[in-house]
Design a protein around this motif. Structure first.
Motif, PDB file in Angstrom:
ATOM      1  N   PHE A 247      -8.293   3.949   2.929  1.00 36.44           N
ATOM      2  CA  PHE A 247      -8.448   2.702   3.676  1.00 36.44           C
ATOM      3  C   PHE A 247      -8.650   3.014   5.158  1.00 36.44           C
ATOM      4  O   PHE A 247      -7.776   2.763   6.002  1.00 36.44           O
ATOM      5  CB  PHE A 247      -7.214   1.813   3.453  1.00 36.44           C
ATOM      6  CG  PHE A 247      -6.837   1.682   2.002  1.00 36.44           C
ATOM      7  CD1 PHE A 247      -7.649   0.971   1.126  1.00 36.44           C
ATOM      8  CD2 PHE A 247      -5.705   2.316   1.495  1.00 36.44           C
ATOM      9  CE1 PHE A 247      -7.327   0.866  -0.218  1.00 36.44           C
ATOM     10  CE2 PHE A 247      -5.370   2.212   0.159  1.00 36.44           C
ATOM     11  CZ  PHE A 247      -6.187   1.491  -0.711  1.00 36.44           C
ATOM     12  N   PRO A 248      -9.827   3.578   5.501  1.00 38.21           N
ATOM     13  CA  PRO A 248     -10.075   4.010   6.884  1.00 38.21           C
ATOM     14  C   PRO A 248     -10.134   2.856   7.878  1.00 38.21           C
ATOM     15  O   PRO A 248     -10.074   3.096   9.090  1.00 38.21           O
ATOM     16  CB  PRO A 248     -11.423   4.727   6.784  1.00 38.21           C
ATOM     17  CG  PRO A 248     -12.072   4.153   5.566  1.00 38.21           C
ATOM     18  CD  PRO A 248     -10.958   3.868   4.613  1.00 38.21           C
ATOM     19  N   HIS A 249     -10.237   1.613   7.414  1.00 39.38           N
ATOM     20  CA  HIS A 249     -10.241   0.476   8.324  1.00 39.38           C
ATOM     21  C   HIS A 249      -8.854   0.176   8.871  1.00 39.38           C
ATOM     22  O   HIS A 249      -8.709  -0.646   9.789  1.00 39.38           O
ATOM     23  CB  HIS A 249     -10.803  -0.765   7.627  1.00 39.38           C
ATOM     24  CG  HIS A 249     -10.026  -1.195   6.424  1.00 39.38           C
ATOM     25  ND1 HIS A 249     -10.007  -0.472   5.244  1.00 39.38           N
ATOM     26  CD2 HIS A 249      -9.229  -2.284   6.219  1.00 39.38           C
ATOM     27  CE1 HIS A 249      -9.247  -1.096   4.360  1.00 39.38           C
ATOM     28  NE2 HIS A 249      -8.760  -2.186   4.926  1.00 39.38           N
ATOM     29  N   LEU A 250      -7.829   0.840   8.313  1.00 38.91           N
ATOM     30  CA  LEU A 250      -6.465   0.708   8.812  1.00 38.91           C
ATOM     31  C   LEU A 250      -6.052   1.996   9.507  1.00 38.91           C
ATOM     32  O   LEU A 250      -6.540   3.075   9.176  1.00 38.91           O
ATOM     33  CB  LEU A 250      -5.498   0.399   7.663  1.00 38.91           C
ATOM     34  CG  LEU A 250      -5.739  -0.936   6.930  1.00 38.91           C
ATOM     35  CD1 LEU A 250      -4.824  -1.037   5.710  1.00 38.91           C
ATOM     36  CD2 LEU A 250      -5.507  -2.117   7.865  1.00 38.91           C
ATOM     37  N   SER A 251      -5.131   1.897  10.436  1.00 37.39           N
ATOM     38  CA  SER A 251      -4.650   3.065  11.188  1.00 37.39           C
ATOM     39  C   SER A 251      -3.409   3.639  10.517  1.00 37.39           C
ATOM     40  O   SER A 251      -2.388   2.942  10.396  1.00 37.39           O
ATOM     41  CB  SER A 251      -4.321   2.664  12.635  1.00 37.39           C
ATOM     42  OG  SER A 251      -5.455   2.159  13.286  1.00 37.39           O
TER      43      SER A 251
END
Length: 300
Positions: A247-251
């Protein structure tokens, strides 16, 4: 006399009812009754008192029952011995996996095993990891893929697939750090996997040890759902490192003071049946082949 006659006789004795016995062996009641009568005729004695609603063993039936069971056991042992000589295995295996399991090497290993040993019946069951470990101990499940905290369950054989740290997943801009202590994480509502999973157990144990009560806003049964809920602002997600990479859209933020690891592991009782002994190499091979990326997007 025939083995099936002995089988029907033993089944009726165990069920104390011809109708239930027929349902158990998947033939008609009249078929069971006819075979038992044929056996009685050959033995020259009635085996059941049929005068009431319950099929009660007669004195002759009680005397015959242990010998009939021994004959059936001997026939099963003979079949197994010959199958093993021929390189075949018969039997049944119950394989447990976490509800919503997405661990594809498990399925690959089962498929390869089934191709080599089609005579073995396979039953799959889903539950949380805690329940699956309990079923392994009681013998209801032969082998299970589970997620546990810290170390494998005691007194069980184990093949560890992965050991991973927990991370917190924030929406972009929600935090400026790449690591934080557990105390700081407690300031946020959390979105987690449910109780009974290894990742949730690691989180809960760390909180208990530190004297914290986490604010679990939502729990979901799949990592993708946990991440989606977090991305919509419903809380900070807590997952494993490999899950977070999906989930690269989350940090992804490391949780500094949670030292325990979430384990993904196969567990089984140390004493194995021939069928389970035949399955294990296929599962080990499937996970070894997938070792470059053994746990991405998988719940445990």
């Amino acid at each position: 006399m025939e083995l099936r006659q002995l089988e029907y006789f033993v089944t009726v004795a165990e069920e104390a009812n011809f109708t239930r016995a027929a349902a158990r062996v998947h033939i008609s009641q009249s078929g069971v009754s006819a075979q038992v009568k044929a056996l009685e005729h050959e033995l020259g004695a009635e085996l059941f008192d049929r005068s009431g609603r319950i099929a009660r063993l007669t004195e002759a039936g009680a005397a015959a029952l242990p010998y009939a069971q021994a004959a059936l056991d001997a026939a099963a042992d003979l079949r197994q011995a010959i199958d093993e000589v021929k390189g075949l295995v018969r039997g049944q295996l119950t394989i447990g996996m976490v509800t919503g399991c997405e661990v594809t090497p498990l399925f690959a290993g089962i498929a390869a095993f089934h191709e080599e040993h089609p005579a073995i019946e396979i039953e799959l069951t889903e539950a949380d990891s805690r329940h699956l470990v309990s079923q392994i101990r009681t013998g209801l499940v032969d082998i299970a893929l589970v997620g546990v905290a810290g170390e494998p369950p005691e007194h069980l054989a184990c093949h560890v697939i992965a050991r991973e740290r927990l991370v917190a997943l924030f929406r972009p801009g929600e935090t400026a750090t790449d690591h934080l202590p557990l105390a700081d994480l407690m300031a946020y509502p959390l979105v987690t996997l449910p109780e009974g999973t290894g990742i949730r157990a690691v989180l809960d144990e760390a909180c208990v040890a530190a004297g914290f009560v986490p604010d679990v806003a939502l729990a979901a049964s799949a990592p993708g759902t946990v991440a989606e809920l977090a991305s919509r602002g419903l809380g900070v997600a807590v997952l494993s490192e490999s899950m977070a990479s999906e989930f690269p859209h989350l940090s992804a933020v490391a949780i500094d003071d949670v030292q325990s690891r979430a384990l993904l592991a196969l567990v089984w009782r140390p004493r194995t049946s021939p069928a389970l002994a035949a399955l294990l190499p296929h599962l080990r091979h499937a996970f070894a082949v997938d070792n470059d990326d053994p746990v991405d997007n998988r719940k445990r």
